[in-house]
Motif scaffolding. Structure first.
Motif, short mmCIF file in Angstrom:
data_model
loop_
_atom_site.label_atom_id
_atom_site.label_comp_id
_atom_site.label_asym_id
_atom_site.label_seq_id
_atom_site.Cartn_x
_atom_site.Cartn_y
_atom_site.Cartn_z
N PRO A 213 0.83 -1.21 0.00
CA PRO A 213 0.00 0.00 0.00
C PRO A 213 0.86 1.26 0.00
O PRO A 213 2.09 1.17 0.12
CB PRO A 213 -0.77 -0.13 1.31
N SER A 214 0.24 2.41 -0.09
CA SER A 214 0.98 3.67 -0.10
C SER A 214 1.60 3.93 1.27
O SER A 214 0.89 4.15 2.26
CB SER A 214 0.04 4.83 -0.46
N GLY A 215 2.92 3.92 1.33
CA GLY A 215 3.59 4.18 2.60
C GLY A 215 3.38 5.60 3.08
O GLY A 215 3.28 5.84 4.30
N HIS A 216 3.29 6.56 2.15
CA HIS A 216 3.07 7.95 2.55
C HIS A 216 1.75 8.11 3.29
O HIS A 216 1.67 8.83 4.29
CB HIS A 216 3.10 8.86 1.32
N VAL A 217 0.71 7.45 2.78
CA VAL A 217 -0.62 7.60 3.41
C VAL A 217 -0.65 6.89 4.77
O VAL A 217 -1.18 7.43 5.75
CB VAL A 217 -1.72 7.07 2.48
N VAL A 218 -0.09 5.69 4.84
CA VAL A 218 -0.03 5.00 6.14
C VAL A 218 0.76 5.83 7.14
O VAL A 218 0.34 6.01 8.29
CB VAL A 218 0.60 3.60 5.99
#
Length: 243
Positions: free
Chosen positions: A140-145
């Motif tokens: 998944p998107s690491g930035h969003v997590v």
């Protein structure tokens, strides 16, 4: 102090189950090549065709709000240090360490396992597929997590320092900004961000539940009065010396 899990909202474990189930179902849907892949491709093609240069430059700056190692972890450590000095307890660092450990053992391994290329990849004929390319690290998107977890940490540390509306903005505005920027810039597929929201909220609830004030820190810190409570103390605004 008893080690009793702290309450979260919504209460109970049912919402955690919804988040985990949603992440699993979304992942399986992508693996089974559901119409969600067509949605990802359509969104990617649309934003690529409607991204002027000024928007690209501006949103790249905002996208840095989700950089964990370079921005969020150091920022959280600085805030924890300031709160430690102000409240004379090292417990703020427990939350920072917990967040770092939890994101480290989840985000990276999931990215390596799912092997999904970035939405900006134009060389591979099917960059949208999971388990497709060994060099893929998009899902998944690491930035969003990171945004959900680390801005949640900052909100917890700064509760009482700022007004509740500001704390809520810290907690929720950045994740929404990151979901938009990573998708609009084609750094990630739309479903990368949606999966990250489900995973990030789940990790955030785990961190919220842990009674950090009850974690034993050893006799030396106790005797030095550096192991006092932090998260269950009165709000900072209620302490005259901090007004």
């Amino acid at each position: 102090m008893r080690f009793v899990l702290r309450p979260v909202r919504p209460s109970g474990w049912w919402f955690d189950g919804v988040l985990l189930s949603g992440f699993v179902v979304l992942t399986l849907a992508l693996v089974w090549r559901s119409p969600l892949l067509d949605v990802d491709l359509a969104v990617r093609d649309f934003v690529d065709a409607h991204r002027p240069g000024w928007a690209d430059t501006t949103l790249r700056v905002f996208n840095k709000l989700g950089q964990g190692g370079q921005v969020l972890t150091p920022l959280a450590a600085i805030v924890a240090f300031l709160m430690t000095r102000r409240r004379h307890t090292v417990r703020p660092f427990l939350l920072v360490i917990g967040a770092f450990a939890l994101t480290y053992v989840t985000i990276g391994p999931l990215k390596l396992w799912t092997d999904r290329l970035a939405a900006s990849n134009k060389l591979d004929p099917h960059p949208e597929l999971l388990f497709h390319a060994a060099e893929g690290m998009s899902y998944p998107s690491g930035h969003v997590v990171n945004a959900i977890v680390w801005y949640g940490v900052l909100a917890a540390l700064l509760t009482g320092v700022f007004r509740p509306g500001v704390v809520l903005a810290i907690r929720y505005a950045a994740p929404l900004i990151l979901l938009f920027t990573t998708t609009y810039l084609s750094f990630h597929w739309l479903t990368d961000g949606l999966a990250a929201i489900l995973l990030g909220l789940l990790l955030d609830r785990i961190l919220q539940r842990i009674p950090w004030d009850a974690v034993p820190l050893g006799g030396r810190l106790d005797r030095a009065n550096w192991a006092g409570p932090f998260f269950e103390q009165p709000k900072f605004a209620e302490i005259p010396s901090l007004r």
